[in-house]
Design a protein around this motif. Structure first.
Motif, PDB file in Angstrom:
ATOM      1  N   ILE A 140       0.842  -1.240   0.154  1.00  0.00           N
ATOM      2  CA  ILE A 140      -0.109  -0.064  -0.590  1.00  0.00           C
ATOM      3  C   ILE A 140       1.131   1.197   0.224  1.00  0.00           C
ATOM      4  O   ILE A 140       1.677   1.633   0.995  1.00  0.00           O
ATOM      5  CB  ILE A 140      -0.889  -0.071   1.865  1.00  0.00           C
ATOM      6  CG1 ILE A 140      -1.821  -1.412   1.431  1.00  0.00           C
ATOM      7  CG2 ILE A 140      -1.808   1.290   1.407  1.00  0.00           C
ATOM      8  CD1 ILE A 140      -2.713  -2.034   0.671  1.00  0.00           C
ATOM      9  N   ASP A 148      -1.581   5.992  -3.038  1.00  0.00           N
ATOM     10  CA  ASP A 148      -2.809   5.297  -2.503  1.00  0.00           C
ATOM     11  C   ASP A 148      -3.491   5.899  -1.261  1.00  0.00           C
ATOM     12  O   ASP A 148      -4.988   5.542  -1.512  1.00  0.00           O
ATOM     13  CB  ASP A 148      -2.847   3.651  -2.145  1.00  0.00           C
ATOM     14  CG  ASP A 148      -1.853   2.569  -3.244  1.00  0.00           C
ATOM     15  OD1 ASP A 148      -2.520   3.395  -4.727  1.00  0.00           O
ATOM     16  OD2 ASP A 148      -1.356   2.008  -3.312  1.00  0.00           O
ATOM     17  N   LEU A 153      -7.540   7.420  -1.554  1.00  0.00           N
ATOM     18  CA  LEU A 153      -8.453   7.164  -0.918  1.00  0.00           C
ATOM     19  C   LEU A 153      -8.953   7.903   0.236  1.00  0.00           C
ATOM     20  O   LEU A 153     -10.580   8.407   0.035  1.00  0.00           O
ATOM     21  CB  LEU A 153      -8.461   6.061  -0.336  1.00  0.00           C
ATOM     22  CG  LEU A 153     -10.173   4.746   1.127  1.00  0.00           C
ATOM     23  CD1 LEU A 153     -10.644   4.535  -0.605  1.00  0.00           C
ATOM     24  CD2 LEU A 153      -9.022   3.915   1.082  1.00  0.00           C
ATOM     25  N   LYS A 186      -5.341   3.850   5.178  1.00  0.00           N
ATOM     26  CA  LYS A 186      -4.804   2.740   5.144  1.00  0.00           C
ATOM     27  C   LYS A 186      -5.160   1.663   5.556  1.00  0.00           C
ATOM     28  O   LYS A 186      -4.987   0.586   5.594  1.00  0.00           O
ATOM     29  CB  LYS A 186      -3.750   3.461   5.752  1.00  0.00           C
ATOM     30  CG  LYS A 186      -2.107   2.313   5.375  1.00  0.00           C
ATOM     31  CD  LYS A 186      -1.046   3.028   6.601  1.00  0.00           C
ATOM     32  CE  LYS A 186       0.180   2.038   6.469  1.00  0.00           C
ATOM     33  NZ  LYS A 186       1.360   2.151   6.882  1.00  0.00           N
ATOM     34  N   LEU A 210      -7.104   0.098   3.252  1.00  0.00           N
ATOM     35  CA  LEU A 210      -6.656  -0.252   1.743  1.00  0.00           C
ATOM     36  C   LEU A 210      -5.852  -1.632   2.388  1.00  0.00           C
ATOM     37  O   LEU A 210      -5.888  -2.887   1.137  1.00  0.00           O
ATOM     38  CB  LEU A 210      -5.843   0.554   1.319  1.00  0.00           C
ATOM     39  CG  LEU A 210      -6.102   2.093   0.888  1.00  0.00           C
ATOM     40  CD1 LEU A 210      -5.205   2.704   0.633  1.00  0.00           C
ATOM     41  CD2 LEU A 210      -6.795   1.442  -0.470  1.00  0.00           C
ATOM     42  N   GLY A 258      -5.532  -3.423  -1.346  1.00  0.00           N
ATOM     43  CA  GLY A 258      -5.285  -2.893  -2.168  1.00  0.00           C
ATOM     44  C   GLY A 258      -6.518  -3.004  -2.656  1.00  0.00           C
ATOM     45  O   GLY A 258      -6.356  -2.034  -3.741  1.00  0.00           O
ATOM     46  N   PHE A 316      -9.769  -0.852  -4.049  1.00  0.00           N
ATOM     47  CA  PHE A 316     -10.102   0.152  -3.672  1.00  0.00           C
ATOM     48  C   PHE A 316     -10.998   0.411  -3.965  1.00  0.00           C
ATOM     49  O   PHE A 316     -11.762   1.176  -2.382  1.00  0.00           O
ATOM     50  CB  PHE A 316      -9.408   1.283  -5.119  1.00  0.00           C
ATOM     51  CG  PHE A 316      -9.577   2.971  -4.591  1.00  0.00           C
ATOM     52  CD1 PHE A 316      -8.797   4.162  -3.935  1.00  0.00           C
ATOM     53  CD2 PHE A 316     -10.809   2.935  -4.701  1.00  0.00           C
ATOM     54  CE1 PHE A 316      -9.033   4.734  -3.643  1.00  0.00           C
ATOM     55  CE2 PHE A 316     -10.970   4.901  -5.080  1.00  0.00           C
ATOM     56  CZ  PHE A 316     -10.037   5.576  -3.966  1.00  0.00           C
ATOM     57  N   ALA A 321     -12.282  -1.400   0.161  1.00  0.00           N
ATOM     58  CA  ALA A 321     -11.831  -0.626   0.665  1.00  0.00           C
ATOM     59  C   ALA A 321     -12.992   0.813   0.961  1.00  0.00           C
ATOM     60  O   ALA A 321     -12.807   0.753   2.184  1.00  0.00           O
ATOM     61  CB  ALA A 321     -10.239   0.544   0.239  1.00  0.00           C
TER      62      ALA A 321
END
Length: 269
Positions: free
Chosen positions: A3, A7, A11, A23, A26, A31, A33, A36
């Motif tokens: 991550i 990224d 997000l 974090k 994710l 990972g 998206f 998440a």
């Protein structure tokens, strides 16, 4: 999957969640998206800002006839440039007069001595900033257009094109204002894709479980939350801005008007 900070930032910008929450989501989603985002919604960390607005380039919208376009720029300084505005107006007029039916065919429409795409590239070279025809929509039926300025010193940056059946154009204008401000995504719940409904139902169920709701009432909770979702994203189910005691659908039915489709284009943020 590793991550990255980029990224996490993406997000956070999309959902408004905190850095650690983004974090964590994710990481849990490995990972992914979209997953998440779902995790943050379930845990209540996502403010869910409209991604289309937050990620949009700057620029303007323009309309002519049954057509509306979005011409993107990097800055609002260029968005109010006279040549940029004139190009947008020439493009939308040319697209409306052509056989173009979508964005790609609009880019190929003849404009001056070349195509729309070439004219955009030529002005981009002259100005020194990336310009792009972001969207172009043309309808075939009876239409009404509304363009909205976010700021008095800028050209319109929100454009709504409504296709409808009926005679009450004043009501359709108020519906266009509704679309501009309340941002529905569909006309009716029947227009919502099955995969979208399945996703929302899953999120509603997982959220209820996270809240500790008993399993025996989960179906009722999911049904209720889906109803709230429809009121948010379906035009005819939204409370009317012009009369909050009625839905848009009730006003349309009373006037004998049917909205067949609409589009809302938004430039800038």
């Amino acid at each position: 999957m590793a991550i990255t900070a980029a990224d996490v930032k993406k997000l956070r910008d999309t959902t408004g969640a905190g850095m650690m929450d983004a974090k964590k989501a994710l990481t849990e989603a490995d990972g992914d998206f979209e997953r998440a985002i779902e995790i943050l919604r379930v845990t209540g960390q996502a403010k869910m800002a409209k991604r289309s607005d937050r990620e949009a380039s700057n620029g303007i919208v323009a309309a002519a006839g049954k057509t509306v376009i979005q011409l993107g720029s990097e800055t609002d300084f260029v968005a109010k440039n006279g040549e940029f505005i004139a190009l947008a107006e020439k493009i939308v007029a040319a697209v409306d007069a052509s056989d173009a039916t979508d964005l790609e065919s609009a880019k190929a429409v003849t404009l001056d001595e070349g195509t729309v795409a070439e004219a955009v590239d030529a002005l981009a070279t002259k100005i020194g900033e990336k310009l792009e025809l972001k969207d172009a929509v043309k309808y075939s039926g009876t239409t009404h257009t509304y363009l909205h300025r976010r700021s008095q010193d800028l050209p319109p940056q929100v454009g709504v094109l409504v296709e409808y059946e009926g005679e009450d154009e004043a009501l359709v204008h108020s519906v266009a204002l509704q679309i501009a401000s309340m941002q529905p995504q569909f006309v009716t719940r029947e227009d919502v894709p099955a995969e979208v409904i399945e996703k929302e139902a899953r999120i509603a169920k997982e959220t209820a479980l996270e809240e500790g709701k008993p399993e025996k009432i989960l179906d009722r909770i999911v049904e209720g939350r889906l109803g709230g979702f429809y009121k948010d994203v379906c035009l005819v189910e939204q409370p009317a801005v012009s009369d909050d005691k009625k839905t848009v659908g009730q006003l349309l039915d009373a006037a004998g008007v049917k909205v067949t489709r609409f589009v809302r284009l938004s430039a800038g943020a």
